[in-house]
Design an enzyme around this catalytic site. Structure first.
Site, PDB file in Angstrom:
ATOM      1  CD1 TRP A 171      28.336  32.853  43.116  1.00  0.00           C
ATOM      2  CD2 TRP A 171      26.467  33.347  43.579  1.00  0.00           C
ATOM      3  NE1 TRP A 171      28.252  34.082  43.589  1.00  0.00           N
ATOM      4  CE2 TRP A 171      27.303  34.239  44.192  1.00  0.00           C
ATOM      5  CE3 TRP A 171      24.948  33.505  44.086  1.00  0.00           C
ATOM      6  CZ2 TRP A 171      26.834  35.525  44.480  1.00  0.00           C
ATOM      7  CZ3 TRP A 171      24.450  34.686  44.668  1.00  0.00           C
ATOM      8  CH2 TRP A 171      25.313  35.713  44.969  1.00  0.00           C
ATOM      9  CG  ASN A 172      24.213  36.124  39.704  1.00  0.00           C
ATOM     10  OD1 ASN A 172      24.536  35.311  39.096  1.00  0.00           O
ATOM     11  ND2 ASN A 172      23.771  37.278  39.721  1.00  0.00           N
ATOM     12  CB  ALA A 210      29.579  29.507  40.648  1.00  0.00           C
ATOM     13  N   GLY A 257      30.643  36.958  35.735  1.00  0.00           N
ATOM     14  CA  GLY A 257      30.955  37.019  36.957  1.00  0.00           C
ATOM     15  C   GLY A 257      31.317  38.351  37.563  1.00  0.00           C
ATOM     16  CB  SER A 258      33.265  39.689  40.376  1.00  0.00           C
ATOM     17  OG  SER A 258      34.342  38.996  40.347  1.00  0.00           O
ATOM     18  CD  GLU A 263      26.981  39.998  29.344  1.00  0.00           C
ATOM     19  OE1 GLU A 263      26.597  40.670  30.368  1.00  0.00           O
ATOM     20  OE2 GLU A 263      26.817  40.219  28.150  1.00  0.00           O
ATOM     21  CB  CYS A 296      24.858  41.624  36.889  1.00  0.00           C
ATOM     22  SG  CYS A 296      23.675  40.979  35.986  1.00  0.00           S
ATOM     23  CD  GLU A 309      27.915  43.910  41.290  1.00  0.00           C
ATOM     24  OE1 GLU A 309      29.104  43.768  41.300  1.00  0.00           O
ATOM     25  OE2 GLU A 309      27.120  43.555  40.590  1.00  0.00           O
TER      26      GLU A 309
HETATM   27  P1  NAD Z   1      33.098  35.684  40.797  1.00  0.00           P
HETATM   28  O1  NAD Z   1      33.710  36.763  39.772  1.00  0.00           O
HETATM   29  O2  NAD Z   1      33.590  35.723  42.156  1.00  0.00           O
HETATM   30  O3  NAD Z   1      32.834  34.192  40.215  1.00  0.00           O
HETATM   31  C1  NAD Z   1      31.995  33.975  38.935  1.00  0.00           C
HETATM   32  C2  NAD Z   1      32.674  32.802  38.293  1.00  0.00           C
HETATM   33  O4  NAD Z   1      34.230  32.936  38.388  1.00  0.00           O
HETATM   34  C3  NAD Z   1      32.610  31.780  39.064  1.00  0.00           C
HETATM   35  O5  NAD Z   1      32.613  30.213  38.478  1.00  0.00           O
HETATM   36  C4  NAD Z   1      34.002  31.522  39.929  1.00  0.00           C
HETATM   37  O6  NAD Z   1      34.321  30.196  40.340  1.00  0.00           O
HETATM   38  C5  NAD Z   1      34.925  32.002  38.800  1.00  0.00           C
HETATM   39  N1  NAD Z   1      36.164  32.365  39.024  1.00  0.00           N
HETATM   40  C6  NAD Z   1      36.630  33.044  40.328  1.00  0.00           C
HETATM   41  N2  NAD Z   1      37.839  33.199  40.546  1.00  0.00           N
HETATM   42  C7  NAD Z   1      38.339  32.693  39.115  1.00  0.00           C
HETATM   43  C8  NAD Z   1      39.610  32.662  38.538  1.00  0.00           C
HETATM   44  N3  NAD Z   1      40.797  32.985  39.466  1.00  0.00           N
HETATM   45  N4  NAD Z   1      39.955  32.035  37.256  1.00  0.00           N
HETATM   46  C9  NAD Z   1      38.687  31.795  36.719  1.00  0.00           C
HETATM   47  N5  NAD Z   1      37.529  31.626  37.270  1.00  0.00           N
HETATM   48  C10 NAD Z   1      37.440  32.219  38.374  1.00  0.00           C
HETATM   49  O7  NAD Z   1      31.588  36.255  40.884  1.00  0.00           O
HETATM   50  P2  NAD Z   1      30.325  35.654  41.769  1.00  0.00           P
HETATM   51  O8  NAD Z   1      30.397  36.208  43.135  1.00  0.00           O
HETATM   52  O9  NAD Z   1      30.151  34.358  41.839  1.00  0.00           O
HETATM   53  O10 NAD Z   1      29.128  36.427  40.749  1.00  0.00           O
HETATM   54  C11 NAD Z   1      28.593  37.681  40.905  1.00  0.00           C
HETATM   55  C12 NAD Z   1      28.923  38.718  40.072  1.00  0.00           C
HETATM   56  O11 NAD Z   1      28.711  38.322  38.859  1.00  0.00           O
HETATM   57  C13 NAD Z   1      28.373  39.973  40.288  1.00  0.00           C
HETATM   58  O12 NAD Z   1      29.487  40.821  40.247  1.00  0.00           O
HETATM   59  C14 NAD Z   1      27.666  40.222  39.254  1.00  0.00           C
HETATM   60  O13 NAD Z   1      27.205  41.398  38.817  1.00  0.00           O
HETATM   61  C15 NAD Z   1      28.171  39.506  38.184  1.00  0.00           C
HETATM   62  N6  NAD Z   1      27.065  38.918  37.113  1.00  0.00           N
HETATM   63  C16 NAD Z   1      27.244  39.592  36.035  1.00  0.00           C
HETATM   64  C17 NAD Z   1      25.999  39.229  34.985  1.00  0.00           C
HETATM   65  C18 NAD Z   1      26.007  39.902  33.764  1.00  0.00           C
HETATM   66  O14 NAD Z   1      25.351  39.318  32.648  1.00  0.00           O
HETATM   67  N7  NAD Z   1      26.562  41.049  33.695  1.00  0.00           N
HETATM   68  C19 NAD Z   1      25.223  38.273  35.391  1.00  0.00           C
HETATM   69  C20 NAD Z   1      25.121  37.465  36.798  1.00  0.00           C
HETATM   70  C21 NAD Z   1      26.137  38.106  37.375  1.00  0.00           C
END
Ligand code: NAD
Length: 476
Positions: free
Chosen positions: A145-146, A171, A223-224, A245, A279, A380
């Site tokens: 979402w960010n 997200a 994501g995370s 990522e 991130c 983080e």
């Molecule tokens: P998150 O991991 O909670 O969610 C990311 C995505 O994963 C969302 O679409 C979510 O719905 C999905 N998701 C959650 N649980 C899942 C599961 N069990 N199975 C499949 N999909 C699932 O992360 P967040 O809080 O939305 O995003 C923030 C994180 O993303 C931070 O850690 C940030 O550093 C990272 N991020 C990384 C980059 C990069 O390029 N390295 C860029 C942006 C954000």
């Protein structure tokens, strides 16, 4: 609505879920809540579309991407406003993100035509070797979402440029931005089934189907680290290709020879961008003891000028955090640090009062005296907190900077070329900004080492994540 096989449709279950504005907690809209049956249909559509899309010429695929680029630029203002309402970032930052997102469409419209193969000298006189690069097949994409617009185009543009088709799950906090991006794809007349969108309130259900369905050949996830690890484990059972990522914990190193005022201005800009929800946001600011006072006082005066509020209003540089859980996490890290001896030089609390009460705001915060035993030193933060740690020697700071499981971005401020080069070579991070707070662009490879990820997005590397290598041996 879901976008499947070129049609805007409801979920088969007819269920919907709410999307909220983090600036005031109000419901914006209800969106279709996709389930397993919906994602199966999308995968089937993508599989059928792959047969023809993968045979389009690169020139043909490129034209669709150019058209999408132009449409996204035309719609920049409306996309940016929606992003501010749904995600919270100030309007100016949202406009910048739409431009960044569109840049990927343009860059991969160009790169589509540069997917070169190779010929290799063979050991036998009657033998010839040729290497082909071919699209992997149907891609399952999961985005955060960010950066709710650019994280979509950073995956979709290279995937479809390569000749793949895609099913994307955005997200749950930002499905409206995703829908508008897919309207751009639809209006660019990208053929049916090539790009498919499944919004959902149940990411695990959709994610599991994407990972376990044998028709999906590749998973790309942003994501995370926690969720990324889980997905990589699931995908490994099927030997499915993954790109990841993930999270970061960027060190920002200010050497004793650097201009402390310039460096503090840099931190004030990059740390509070997107209210720290990036991130590549600095999470440990290492400052040489000799310039710490001037650096810290400049940073304090800059941070005190930052105005928090609804990102649609003029002069706002600190928007809300995405939800109440994010505010709690930031607050816990700050409280833990203060309890263990850190000093809150600015902020250090939730923001309330007129215009802020219904939103999820946290004050831009500076912590001095941060030490290794504090949570913020390792976890983080994903919020507007700048933790300052002092150092004395180059050796010491390199060791501390690399003392993390993450490895996405790092920043170095110095006027000394040798120090800069030593840091560049020693830092175990995928991206290093040297006197530069924004070392990113569509043309540059973005990605992390260690637990920050696998693979790269953007640049010429980005399209290779969606290509298979095939060797042909000819006996003539
Ligand atoms: P998150 O991991 O909670 O969610 C990311 C995505 O994963 C969302 O679409 C979510 O719905 C999905 N998701 C959650 N649980 C899942 C599961 N069990 N199975 C499949 N999909 C699932 O992360 P967040 O809080 O939305 O995003 C923030 C994180 O993303 C931070 O850690 C940030 O550093 C990272 N991020 C990384 C980059 C990069 O390029 N390295 C860029 C942006 C954000």
């Amino acid at each position: 609505m879901l976008y499947v096989n070129g049609q805007w449709i409801e979920s088969q279950s007819k269920q919907t879920f709410s999307v909220y504005n983090p600036a005031n907690g109000e419901e914006i809209e209800q969106v279709a809540d996709g389930n397993k049956e919906d994602v199966k249909a999308a995968i089937q559509a993508a599989k059928e579309a792959f047969r023809s899309w993968s045979r389009f010429t690169a020139y043909e695929r490129s034209q669709y991407l150019y058209r999408a680029y132009e449409l996204m630029i035309e719609r920049k203002e409306e996309l940016a406003r929606l992003m501010t309402i749904e995600q919270g970032k100030p309007l100016k930052a949202a406009r910048n993100e739409v431009q960044y997102a569109a840049d990927f469409l343009q860059w991969y419209a160009e790169e589509a035509k540069r997917v070169y193969g190779e010929t290799i000298p063979a050991p036998r006189r009657d033998q010839r070797f040729m290497v082909l690069r071919q699209p992997i097949g149907v891609v399952g994409a999961i985005t955060p979402w960010n950066y709710p617009v650019s994280m979509i185009t950073r995956k979709v543009a290279p995937a479809i440029a390569a000749g793949c088709t895609i099913v994307l799950k955005p997200a749950e906090q930002t499905p409206l931005c995703a829908r508008e991006v897919f309207k751009v794809f639809a209006d660019a007349k990208i053929p049916e089934g090539v790009v498919n969108l499944i919004s959902t309130s149940n990411p695990a259900e959709i994610g599991t189907e994407l990972i376990e369905n044998p028709d999906v050949k590749k998973i790309t996830f942003t994501g995370s680290t926690e969720v990324g690890k889980r997905i990589a484990e699931q995908a490994a059972r099927h030997v499915k290709r993954v790109s990841m990522e993930l999270g970061g914990h960027a060190p920002f190193i200010v050497y004793g020879d650097a201009d402390p005022v310039h460096a503090a201005k840099g931190v004030a800009l990059v740390k509070f961008l997107n209210t720290g929800q990036a991130c590549i946001s600095p999470n440990r600011i290492f400052v040489h003891r000799s310039i710490a006072e001037e650096f810290t006082s400049t940073l304090i005066s800059r941070v005190k000028k930052l105005k928090a509020g609804n990102g649609l209003d003029d002069g706002i540089s600190i928007g809300p955090l995405v939800d109440a859980a994010a505010v709690d996490k930031v607050d816990q890290q700050v409280r833990d640090a203060v309890a263990k001896g850190a000093c809150a030089e600015a902020g250090g609390e939730r923001l309330t009062g007129e215009g802020l009460d219904k939103g999820t705001y946290y004050a831009p915060t500076i912590l001095s005296g941060v030490t290794k035993d504090m949570k913020i030193y390792r976890e983080e933060t994903f919020g507007p907190v700048a933790p300052i740690i002092l150092f004395d020697s180059e050796e010491e700071v390199m060791e501390m900077a690399n003392d993390t499981n993450y490895g996405l971005a790092a920043y170095v401020y110095t006027k000394d070329l040798s120090k800069a080069m030593n840091a560049l070579e020693q830092l175990n991070f995928g991206i290093v900004g040297i006197n530069d707070i924004n070392p990113t662009a569509a043309a540059a490879p973005f990605g992390g080492m260690n637990e920050s990820g696998l693979g790269r997005e953007g640049g010429k590397e980005g399209i290779h994540e969606y290509l298979e290598t095939k060797l042909a041996g000819f006996s003539i």
